[in-house]
Design a protein around this motif. Structure first.
Motif, PDB file in Angstrom:
ATOM      1  N   GLU A 199      33.772 -80.796  76.621  1.00 31.01           N
ATOM      2  CA  GLU A 199      32.472 -81.418  76.836  1.00 31.01           C
ATOM      3  C   GLU A 199      31.501 -80.330  77.267  1.00 31.01           C
ATOM      4  O   GLU A 199      31.811 -79.512  78.135  1.00 31.01           O
ATOM      5  CB  GLU A 199      32.551 -82.509  77.898  1.00 31.01           C
ATOM      6  CG  GLU A 199      33.280 -83.735  77.407  1.00 31.01           C
ATOM      7  CD  GLU A 199      33.256 -84.863  78.408  1.00 31.01           C
ATOM      8  OE1 GLU A 199      32.332 -84.931  79.249  1.00 31.01           O
ATOM      9  OE2 GLU A 199      34.181 -85.687  78.343  1.00 31.01           O
ATOM     10  N   VAL A 200      30.327 -80.324  76.629  1.00 30.54           N
ATOM     11  CA  VAL A 200      29.332 -79.283  76.845  1.00 30.54           C
ATOM     12  C   VAL A 200      28.005 -79.916  77.217  1.00 30.54           C
ATOM     13  O   VAL A 200      27.570 -80.877  76.583  1.00 30.54           O
ATOM     14  CB  VAL A 200      29.157 -78.428  75.563  1.00 30.54           C
ATOM     15  CG1 VAL A 200      28.076 -77.386  75.745  1.00 30.54           C
ATOM     16  CG2 VAL A 200      30.475 -77.782  75.171  1.00 30.54           C
ATOM     17  N   LYS A 201      27.364 -79.356  78.241  1.00 33.88           N
ATOM     18  CA  LYS A 201      25.998 -79.753  78.584  1.00 33.88           C
ATOM     19  C   LYS A 201      25.084 -78.742  77.912  1.00 33.88           C
ATOM     20  O   LYS A 201      25.137 -77.552  78.207  1.00 33.88           O
ATOM     21  CB  LYS A 201      25.784 -79.762  80.093  1.00 33.88           C
ATOM     22  CG  LYS A 201      24.399 -80.239  80.491  1.00 33.88           C
ATOM     23  CD  LYS A 201      24.277 -80.339  81.995  1.00 33.88           C
ATOM     24  CE  LYS A 201      22.914 -80.893  82.379  1.00 33.88           C
ATOM     25  NZ  LYS A 201      22.792 -81.005  83.835  1.00 33.88           N
ATOM     26  N   THR A 202      24.235 -79.224  77.003  1.00 37.83           N
ATOM     27  CA  THR A 202      23.360 -78.334  76.259  1.00 37.83           C
ATOM     28  C   THR A 202      22.176 -77.902  77.116  1.00 37.83           C
ATOM     29  O   THR A 202      21.952 -78.434  78.201  1.00 37.83           O
ATOM     30  CB  THR A 202      22.831 -79.010  74.972  1.00 37.83           C
ATOM     31  OG1 THR A 202      21.961 -80.081  75.349  1.00 37.83           O
ATOM     32  CG2 THR A 202      23.971 -79.510  74.103  1.00 37.83           C
ATOM     33  N   GLN A 203      21.400 -76.965  76.591  1.00 37.15           N
ATOM     34  CA  GLN A 203      20.230 -76.476  77.308  1.00 37.15           C
ATOM     35  C   GLN A 203      19.191 -77.569  77.516  1.00 37.15           C
ATOM     36  O   GLN A 203      18.393 -77.502  78.437  1.00 37.15           O
ATOM     37  CB  GLN A 203      19.617 -75.298  76.555  1.00 37.15           C
ATOM     38  CG  GLN A 203      20.542 -74.105  76.493  1.00 37.15           C
ATOM     39  CD  GLN A 203      20.028 -73.014  75.568  1.00 37.15           C
ATOM     40  OE1 GLN A 203      19.204 -73.255  74.702  1.00 37.15           O
ATOM     41  NE2 GLN A 203      20.547 -71.809  75.744  1.00 37.15           N
ATOM     42  N   LYS A 204      19.204 -78.585  76.660  1.00 33.83           N
ATOM     43  CA  LYS A 204      18.266 -79.705  76.794  1.00 33.83           C
ATOM     44  C   LYS A 204      18.803 -80.811  77.694  1.00 33.83           C
ATOM     45  O   LYS A 204      18.157 -81.829  77.873  1.00 33.83           O
ATOM     46  CB  LYS A 204      17.924 -80.273  75.421  1.00 33.83           C
ATOM     47  CG  LYS A 204      17.162 -79.292  74.553  1.00 33.83           C
ATOM     48  CD  LYS A 204      16.802 -79.900  73.224  1.00 33.83           C
ATOM     49  CE  LYS A 204      16.021 -78.908  72.382  1.00 33.83           C
ATOM     50  NZ  LYS A 204      15.646 -79.482  71.084  1.00 33.83           N
ATOM     51  N   GLY A 205      20.015 -80.619  78.234  1.00 33.83           N
ATOM     52  CA  GLY A 205      20.594 -81.587  79.155  1.00 33.83           C
ATOM     53  C   GLY A 205      21.470 -82.640  78.514  1.00 33.83           C
ATOM     54  O   GLY A 205      22.022 -83.491  79.202  1.00 33.83           O
ATOM     55  N   ALA A 206      21.633 -82.608  77.200  1.00 29.78           N
ATOM     56  CA  ALA A 206      22.484 -83.577  76.508  1.00 29.78           C
ATOM     57  C   ALA A 206      23.953 -83.219  76.699  1.00 29.78           C
ATOM     58  O   ALA A 206      24.309 -82.046  76.788  1.00 29.78           O
ATOM     59  CB  ALA A 206      22.142 -83.609  75.027  1.00 29.78           C
TER      60      ALA A 206
END
Length: 112
Positions: free
Chosen positions: A40-47
């Motif tokens: 699971e990854v939190k993207t730079q946009k917060g998704a």
């Protein structure tokens, strides 16, 4: 006529890199969870993005591509994945260890 041929050639030349990329997807961000079946990854946009991991998934640590270690929570990743239906499956996970990055960061001098 020559202009049309030149235009057609230019369009073909500049569009071929797009064809070479195929159906691949990239996921960039920070690992928030990882186990044997997914990351699971939190993207730079917060998704939050969940990416399936298989036995064929390759892991490459920055500066140490021969490493057999997996990324851990807090590591920065760039995941190359394929998308089938609504599922992303990782083909390659490139990561940078958060611990090593923090250890090598320059420290501010102590105040006198």
């Amino acid at each position: 006529m020559a202009r049309h041929l030149l235009l057609a050639f230019a369009l073909l030349l500049f569009s071929s890199p797009a064809w070479a990329h195929g159906s691949g997807q990239h996921v960039l961000g920070t690992v928030t969870a990882i186990d044997d079946s997914h990351i699971e990854v939190k993207t730079q946009k917060g998704a939050m993005v969940s990416v399936k991991v298989t036995k064929q998934t390759r892991f490459k640590e920055k500066g140490n591509p021969a490493s057999r270690e997996l990324p851990v929570i807090g590591d920065r990743v760039v995941i190359e994945a394929t998308k089938e239906a609504k599922t992303l499956t990782a083909t390659e996970v490139n990561y940078s260890s958060a611990k090593k990055a923090a250890a090598s960061a320059p420290h501010a001098p102590a105040a006198p």
